[in-house]
Scaffold this active site. Structure first.
Site, mmCIF file in Angstrom:
data_model
loop_
_atom_site.group_PDB
_atom_site.id
_atom_site.type_symbol
_atom_site.label_atom_id
_atom_site.label_comp_id
_atom_site.label_asym_id
_atom_site.label_seq_id
_atom_site.Cartn_x
_atom_site.Cartn_y
_atom_site.Cartn_z
ATOM 1 N N LYS A 144 3.838 8.863 6.931
ATOM 2 C CA LYS A 144 3.954 8.320 5.578
ATOM 3 C C LYS A 144 4.304 6.838 5.741
ATOM 4 O O LYS A 144 5.477 6.446 5.683
ATOM 5 C CB LYS A 144 5.027 9.097 4.810
ATOM 6 C CG LYS A 144 4.950 8.938 3.319
ATOM 7 C CD LYS A 144 5.791 9.999 2.625
ATOM 8 C CE LYS A 144 5.957 9.694 1.162
ATOM 9 N NZ LYS A 144 4.717 9.768 0.376
HETATM 10 N N1 PPE Z 1 -0.200 12.993 -0.067
HETATM 11 C C1 PPE Z 1 0.158 11.697 -0.271
HETATM 12 C C2 PPE Z 1 -0.806 10.623 0.068
HETATM 13 C C3 PPE Z 1 1.422 11.421 -0.794
HETATM 14 O O1 PPE Z 1 1.769 10.150 -0.986
HETATM 15 C C4 PPE Z 1 2.300 12.472 -1.113
HETATM 16 C C5 PPE Z 1 3.655 12.190 -1.703
HETATM 17 C C6 PPE Z 1 1.891 13.800 -0.881
HETATM 18 C C7 PPE Z 1 0.632 14.003 -0.351
HETATM 19 C C8 PPE Z 1 2.782 14.979 -1.138
HETATM 20 O O2 PPE Z 1 3.862 15.004 -0.233
HETATM 21 P P1 PPE Z 1 5.266 15.659 -0.610
HETATM 22 O O3 PPE Z 1 5.930 14.767 -1.592
HETATM 23 O O4 PPE Z 1 5.992 15.761 0.681
HETATM 24 O O5 PPE Z 1 4.971 17.004 -1.187
HETATM 25 N N2 PPE Z 1 3.716 11.012 -2.472
HETATM 26 C C9 PPE Z 1 4.975 10.351 -2.697
HETATM 27 C C10 PPE Z 1 4.789 8.926 -3.174
HETATM 28 C C11 PPE Z 1 4.347 8.770 -4.569
HETATM 29 C C12 PPE Z 1 4.406 7.325 -5.013
HETATM 30 O O6 PPE Z 1 3.758 7.000 -6.017
HETATM 31 O O7 PPE Z 1 5.108 6.514 -4.410
HETATM 32 C C13 PPE Z 1 5.863 11.170 -3.628
HETATM 33 O O8 PPE Z 1 5.375 12.053 -4.310
HETATM 34 O O9 PPE Z 1 7.067 10.903 -3.639
#
Ligand code: PPE
Length: 311
Positions: free
Chosen positions: A157
């Site tokens: 991330k």
């Molecule tokens: N894919 C991506 C690209 C992503 O950024 C997130 C979270 C997920 C999947 C889901 O991951 P999880 O939160 O562990 O279930 N995205 C984060 C950032 C959003 C933002 O706008 O900044 C979030 O949801 O916190």
């Protein structure tokens, strides 16, 4: 955006407006940072941080993949987060830990720059709107493909990698959709700009796996577990774009978005055009887990001690 009072920076609590960086911060130029998105909920047992340890583990893994050594331990960051929430007097909030290469020698080689760590918390409502969570949102397949492991490390991330999501989000938003759906470099369904994606067909649930260069979402894993515990079949497999138009139901998961149904993809209704039975059931169970109403998933919440008296 609703500001809080204090931000944690490299071990110190500083006023929100004073949490600043130098313009020659390496990460500002080259995107050399890793971060997390975490949520804390106001539960019957107090403020609970959802799967905090898993988020901290992913933060350390993301940092490791970019050869950044975090100058704090997991326990220190966990305690700092608890303290920060209490000191800001928040009962529920979004939590954003960020680890980045700070000001140091310019140029691409980053390993001589300091590694800085900040944690911010603030109140953040439904990412794709309350109505979106209820009725579902409209998604559009993006013309931008999801970054592939040929070029970066999609499982990390990392801040710089989000230029990909930003491009997809701008495109979808300008075209009048709430969210973008990115295909991977093979043209298979990958994920949303900030969410993982699930399709439901004839009662079976499928979601793209790591061969599609997804970010391994913590909410994705949670919803998969909940679904299996409820007796649904869940498979991680390649999902063709065409399946988006055949699915009975589609939903996305993420910390910010929680569980949000898709009601349309590319102007075609998903199923009946309303969130379906499987989505509704999973959403209800998942919300119960997030808000501490579920005995079964109680250990997913890291409880924050009540605010320390101001000194
Ligand atoms: N894919 C991506 C690209 C992503 O950024 C997130 C979270 C997920 C999947 C889901 O991951 P999880 O939160 O562990 O279930 N995205 C984060 C950032 C959003 C933002 O706008 O900044 C979030 O949801 O916190």
């Amino acid at each position: 955006m609703k500001q809080a009072d204090l931000i944690w920076m490299n071990g110190e609590l500083v006023a929100w407006d004073d949490a600043k960086v130098h313009v020659l911060t390496h990460a500002l130029h080259y995107g050399t940072g890793v971060f997390e998105g975490v949520r804390a909920y106001d539960t019957p047992r107090g403020t609970g941080i959802f799967r905090h340890a898993d988020h901290l583990d992913r933060l350390f893994r993301s940092a490791g993949m970019y050869l950044m050594e975090i100058p704090f331990t997991r326990d220190e960051l966990r305690a700092a987060t608890h303290d920060l929430i209490a000191r800001n007097g928040l009962k529920s909030c979004y939590i954003r830990p960020l680890v980045y290469r700070g000001a140091g020698p310019m140029g691409l080689f980053p390993l001589d720059c300091p590694v800085d760590v900040v944690i911010a918390v603030w109140e953040w409502g439904a990412y794709l709107g309350d109505e979106g969570k209820q009725r579902g949102v409209r998604g559009k397949v993006s013309s931008f493909r999801r970054i592939s492991s040929d070029a970066v490390i999609p499982a990390a991330k990392a801040t710089g990698q989000y230029l990909n999501s930003v491009l997809a989000k701008i495109e979808a938003s300008k075209a009048g959709y709430e969210e973008a759906i990115l295909l991977d470099d093979r043209g298979l369904v990958c994920e949303g700009s900030g969410e993982n994606l699930f399709v439901v067909k004839d009662g079976a649930i499928a979601t793209p796996g790591f061969s599609s260069d997804i970010l391994g979402g913590i909410n994705r894993a949670s919803v998969m577990q909940i679904a299996r515990d409820l007796g649904y079949a869940v498979v991680e497999r390649d999902v063709a774009r065409g399946e988006l138009y055949l699915a009975d139901e589609i939903f996305m998961t993420g910390t910010a978005a929680e569980l949000t149904p898709l009601r349309e993809v590319d102007d075609r209704p998903v199923g009946t055009g309303e969130p379906g039975e499987v989505t509704r059931t999973l959403q209800r169970e998942f919300e119960d887990a997030l808000h501490g109403r579920s005995e079964r998933y109680a250990e997913w919440l890291d409880l924050v001690a009540s605010p320390a008296p101001a000194t």
